[in-house]
Design a protein around this motif. Structure first.
Motif, PDB file in Angstrom:
ATOM      1  N   GLY A  62       3.225  -3.430   1.772  1.00  8.05           N
ATOM      2  CA  GLY A  62       2.403  -3.242   0.582  1.00  8.05           C
ATOM      3  C   GLY A  62       1.887  -4.572   0.064  1.00  8.05           C
ATOM      4  O   GLY A  62       2.601  -5.275  -0.652  1.00  8.05           O
ATOM      5  N   SER A 127       8.155   0.178  -0.079  1.00 10.10           N
ATOM      6  CA  SER A 127       8.409   1.340  -0.924  1.00 10.10           C
ATOM      7  C   SER A 127       9.751   1.954  -0.537  1.00 10.10           C
ATOM      8  O   SER A 127      10.034   2.154   0.644  1.00 10.10           O
ATOM      9  CB  SER A 127       7.291   2.379  -0.747  1.00 10.10           C
ATOM     10  N   GLN A 169       3.268  -4.858  -6.675  1.00 12.78           N
ATOM     11  CA  GLN A 169       3.630  -3.476  -6.342  1.00 12.78           C
ATOM     12  C   GLN A 169       4.868  -2.997  -7.102  1.00 12.78           C
ATOM     13  O   GLN A 169       5.024  -1.815  -7.379  1.00 12.78           O
ATOM     14  CB  GLN A 169       3.893  -3.343  -4.833  1.00 12.78           C
ATOM     15  N   ASN A 174       6.333   1.006 -11.557  1.00 18.21           N
ATOM     16  CA  ASN A 174       6.740   0.992 -10.149  1.00 18.21           C
ATOM     17  C   ASN A 174       7.014   2.400  -9.604  1.00 18.21           C
ATOM     18  O   ASN A 174       8.133   2.715  -9.166  1.00 18.21           O
ATOM     19  CB  ASN A 174       7.985   0.116  -9.974  1.00 18.21           C
ATOM     20  N   TYR A 178       8.912   0.132  -5.177  1.00 16.41           N
ATOM     21  CA  TYR A 178       8.718  -1.027  -4.299  1.00 16.41           C
ATOM     22  C   TYR A 178       9.725  -2.132  -4.587  1.00 16.41           C
ATOM     23  O   TYR A 178      10.074  -2.394  -5.746  1.00 16.41           O
ATOM     24  CB  TYR A 178       7.292  -1.576  -4.439  1.00 16.41           C
TER      25      TYR A 178
END
Length: 314
Positions: A62, A127, A169, A174, A178
């Motif tokens: 990410g 994630s 991220q 959130n 992440y």
């Protein structure tokens, strides 16, 4: 070795880089790494006559690819000299020609061939919520890929704040859960944070590995001490100190003409560990505070939550 050096410098000259300019870079890099001047010639040999080219698997999770872009667009070393001369990049989504199934085959073949020997460079956070379904590559979650690839590496280098600590991220609320790579996978990583980090800090980490056969000494957050051992404020030419609850600029510094300390307008330099004032960006041209913008603390964990609002005094 001498022939390799000649070929190396001939290629640099074709790009308009003199041997003198390159040696200046080696001297600056050696100083940044905290090594004595006696290591300059050895650092030169790492570039000009490398003894080995460690395999590298470069993963993207990410992120925005800004960390790769910062490195690829850096002045020294030229990207092709770093990628082709020093490292053997086996997998990197941004620069490789392969795509789709062929790209995946390259990844798994490299990991199998160099199991336990390759350096894994990671950009981007992972994630973790709902099994990590909020981020995927080739129908596998970032979490699955990380658990599969990272433990097989000789070392994992997290490039950028996202892979180091979660970055933007991981900012509240959130929703994807992440986290930084080390936290998400429960492994030890070398963290080179920044948004983006200075390419010199990554290059210095790699050169340390090639030159001394080990990764650099780290602080308690996994950051190389040579780059993140002092606060921005301690190194800043605008540095100041408290006196009767007021900030007083240290005009003894030769760069005093830059103006007053930016703490009152939200500079996070006193809470941020990085070497931006000494190595700068754009080939050593400038850095945010020199350009008049307060530091936002981008190399610190949870900076997006802890350092905001950016333009208010802490």
């Amino acid at each position: 070795m001498e022939k390799e050096k000649r070929n190396f410098y001939e290629r640099l000259e074709q790009k308009g880089v003199s041997r003198r300019d390159f040696m200046k870079y080696c001297s600056a890099l050696t100083a940044t790494m905290g090594l004595s001047a006696g290591y300059v010639s050895k650092v030169e040999e790492v570039f000009a006559a490398p003894k080995e080219r460690p395999p590298v698997v470069w993963l993207h999770f990410g992120e925005c690819t800004g960390c790769s872009e910062a490195l690829l667009r850096s002045v020294y070393p030229y990207p092709d000299d770093l990628v082709l001369e020093i490292l053997s990049i086996e997998y990197h989504e941004t620069i490789m020609v392969a795509a789709g199934e062929q790209a995946e085959e390259n990844l798994h073949a490299a990991v199998k061939k160099y199991n336990g020997k390759f350096i894994c460079v990671v950009e981007g956070a992972i994630s973790t919520k709902d099994g990590g379904i909020y981020g995927k590559v080739a129908d596998r979650t970032f979490l699955e890929i990380g658990k599969d690839i990272c433990p097989k590496a000789a070392a994992v280098i997290c490039l950028g704040t996202c892979s180091s600590y979660g970055g933007v991220q991981a900012a509240k609320p959130n929703p994807g859960g992440y986290k930084g790579v080390g936290d998400a996978l429960g492994i030890k990583t070398v963290n080179v944070p920044g948004c983006p980090p200075n390419p010199v800090n990554f290059v210095g980490t790699v050169v340390n590995y090639l030159l001394l056969g080990k990764l650099p000494a780290l602080d308690n957050l996994g950051r190389p001490l040579f780059a993140y051992g002092k606060t921005i404020h301690d190194q800043c030419p605008r540095r100041s100190h408290f006196e009767n609850d007021e900030f007083v600029t240290d005009f003894g510094a030769p760069e005093a003409a830059l103006g007053y300390c930016l703490y009152k307008v939200g500079c996070r330099g006193p809470e941020t560990y990085n070497n931006c004032p000494t190595v700068k960006f754009q080939g050593g041209t400038s850095w945010p505070v020199q350009a008049g913008h307060p530091c936002i603390g981008c190399s610190e964990p949870d900076f997006w939550d802890k350092m905001t609002p950016f333009y208010q005094e802490m």
